[in-house]
Design an enzyme around this catalytic site. Structure first.
Site, PDB file in Angstrom:
ATOM      1  N   ARG A  35      57.961  89.638  74.493  1.00  0.00           N
ATOM      2  CA  ARG A  35      58.559  88.701  75.449  1.00  0.00           C
ATOM      3  C   ARG A  35      60.047  88.984  75.671  1.00  0.00           C
ATOM      4  NH1 ARG A  35      56.550  85.604  71.664  1.00  0.00           N
ATOM      5  NH2 ARG A  35      54.442  84.853  71.904  1.00  0.00           N
ATOM      6  N   ILE A 104      50.542  89.278  64.903  1.00  0.00           N
ATOM      7  CA  ILE A 104      49.171  89.800  64.749  1.00  0.00           C
ATOM      8  C   ILE A 104      49.153  91.128  64.001  1.00  0.00           C
ATOM      9  CG2 ILE A 104      48.371  88.660  66.868  1.00  0.00           C
ATOM     10  CD1 ILE A 104      48.545  91.482  68.238  1.00  0.00           C
ATOM     11  N   ASP A 105      50.296  91.519  63.425  1.00  0.00           N
ATOM     12  CA  ASP A 105      50.441  92.870  62.884  1.00  0.00           C
ATOM     13  C   ASP A 105      49.962  93.068  61.451  1.00  0.00           C
ATOM     14  OD1 ASP A 105      52.611  91.795  61.320  1.00  0.00           O
ATOM     15  OD2 ASP A 105      53.905  92.022  63.077  1.00  0.00           O
ATOM     16  N   HIS A 120      47.736  83.420  65.860  1.00  0.00           N
ATOM     17  CA  HIS A 120      47.327  84.185  67.034  1.00  0.00           C
ATOM     18  C   HIS A 120      46.323  85.288  66.700  1.00  0.00           C
ATOM     19  CE1 HIS A 120      51.278  82.830  69.189  1.00  0.00           C
ATOM     20  NE2 HIS A 120      50.389  81.868  69.083  1.00  0.00           N
ATOM     21  N   ILE A 230      66.765  87.755  59.273  1.00  0.00           N
ATOM     22  CA  ILE A 230      65.876  87.125  58.293  1.00  0.00           C
ATOM     23  C   ILE A 230      65.557  88.015  57.090  1.00  0.00           C
ATOM     24  CG2 ILE A 230      63.780  87.671  59.625  1.00  0.00           C
ATOM     25  CD1 ILE A 230      62.932  84.761  58.483  1.00  0.00           C
TER      26      ILE A 230
END
Ligand code: ZN
Length: 241
Positions: A35, A104-105, A120, A230
Site C-alpha cells: 500500500r 501473510i509472509d 489475513h 520496531i
C-alpha cells in the site's frame, strides 16, 4: 528514563503480553508494504493493488492476479528480523501469549513463534478450489502461469482477498487474546485497516505500547509511544541483554 528502558521494565514485569503487528514489521526484512505510496501506482500494473487483490479480479483475471501476486506479494527468501526474533524469544520465556498479524509472509513462525494468529491468512498455505488439496508456496512460485491442482482445479492462496471477510475463528481468538492481555504491544501498523484495527478496542489492560514510525489514530491512547524502528526497539529490549 528512555523509551527503551521504560519498555524493558514493562516487559520484565509483565505476566502476559500480546503483540499486534502490521506490514511495518516485515519491511525490515525487505518486504515492502504494497500500500506504500512510492510503490505500485507508478509501476507496470494498470490497476491499484486493492483491485488486483480482490476476489472478483482473482476469478476474472486469474493469470494477471498471479503475475502481480508473485511479483509484489511473495518474498520467499526474506528472513525474520529482530522484531520477529524478539517476539519469538518472549514467547519462549513464557511472557508472550500471542502474535496477531496482518502479514501473510510466515516470518513469525520462521523465527520460532508458535501461537500466531494470521488475520489475513498465509501465503504458505494454498489449496485447490475444487478438491481442497493443500499446496505449499513452492507450487505457486514454480507454476508458469495459473497454478493448477492434479485434479485440474484452480489453486488459490489461503489469504484474505479484498471483498472477502476475515476468518471468524481467527478473529475470535485474536479478540480473546487482546482482552486477556496485560500488556499490548502494537507495532508496524498505521491502524487504518478495518476491521483489524478495531481489534485493539478489546484491550482494556492499561499498558498499551505503540511502536510506529508515523502517526496513528491511537497515539493519544498509548501509555507508551515509541516513534522508532520496531526491529531496533524490540531487539534492544529483548535480544541485547
Ligand atoms: Zn484439486
Amino acid at each position: 528514563m528512555t523509551n527503551i528502558q521504560q519498555l524493558k521494565t514493562i516487559l520484565q514485569n509483565a505476566g502476559s503480553i500480546v503483540f499486534f503487528g502490521g506490514a511495518g514489521v516485515s519491511t525490515e526484512s525487505g518486504i515492502p508494504d504494497y500500500r506504500s505510496a512510492d510503490g505500485l501506482y507508478n509501476t507496470k500494473y494498470a490497476h491499484p493493488p486493492e483491485t488486483m487483490l480482490s476476489y472478483s479480479f482473482f476469478l476474472r483475471h486469474t493469470s494477471e492476479f498471479y503475475r502481480f501476486y508473485r511479483d509484489k506479494m511473495l518474498y520467499p527468501n526474506a528472513q525474520p528480523n529482530k522484531a520477529h526474533l524478539a517476539l519469538a524469544e518472549l514467547e519462549k520465556r513464557g511472557k508472550l501469549k500471542a502474535v496477531v498479524t496482518q502479514n501473510i509472509d510466515g516470518l513469525h513462525q520462521q523465527a520460532g513463534s508458535v501461537n500466531v494468529l494470521e488475520l489475513h491468512g498465509s501465503a504458505h498455505r494454498n489449496y485447490c478450489m475444487d478438491c481442497k488439496k493443500q499446496y505449499p508456496l513452492e507450487t505457486i512460485i514454480r507454476a508458469e502461469d495459473v497454478p493448477r491442482c492434479s485434479c485440474g482445479g484452480l489453486i488459490r492462496p489461503d489469504v484474505v482477498l479484498y471483498e472477502e471477510g476475515l476468518d471468524g475463528r481467527v478473529m475470535e481468538k485474536a479478540a480473546r487474546a487482546m482482552r486477556d492481555a496485560e500488556v499490548l504491544i502494537v507495532g508496524g501498523t498505521s491502524l487504518n485497516v478495518y476491521p483489524a484495527s478495531g481489534l485493539i478496542r478489546y484491550y482494556g489492560g492499561g499498558k498499551l505500547i505503540l511502536i510506529n514510525k508515523s502517526e496513528t489514530p491511537y497515539d493519544a491512547y498509548a501509555d507508551l509511544l515509541i516513534r522508532e524502528n520496531i526491529g531496533e526497539t524490540l531487539g534492544a529490549c529483548v535480544l541485547e541483554g
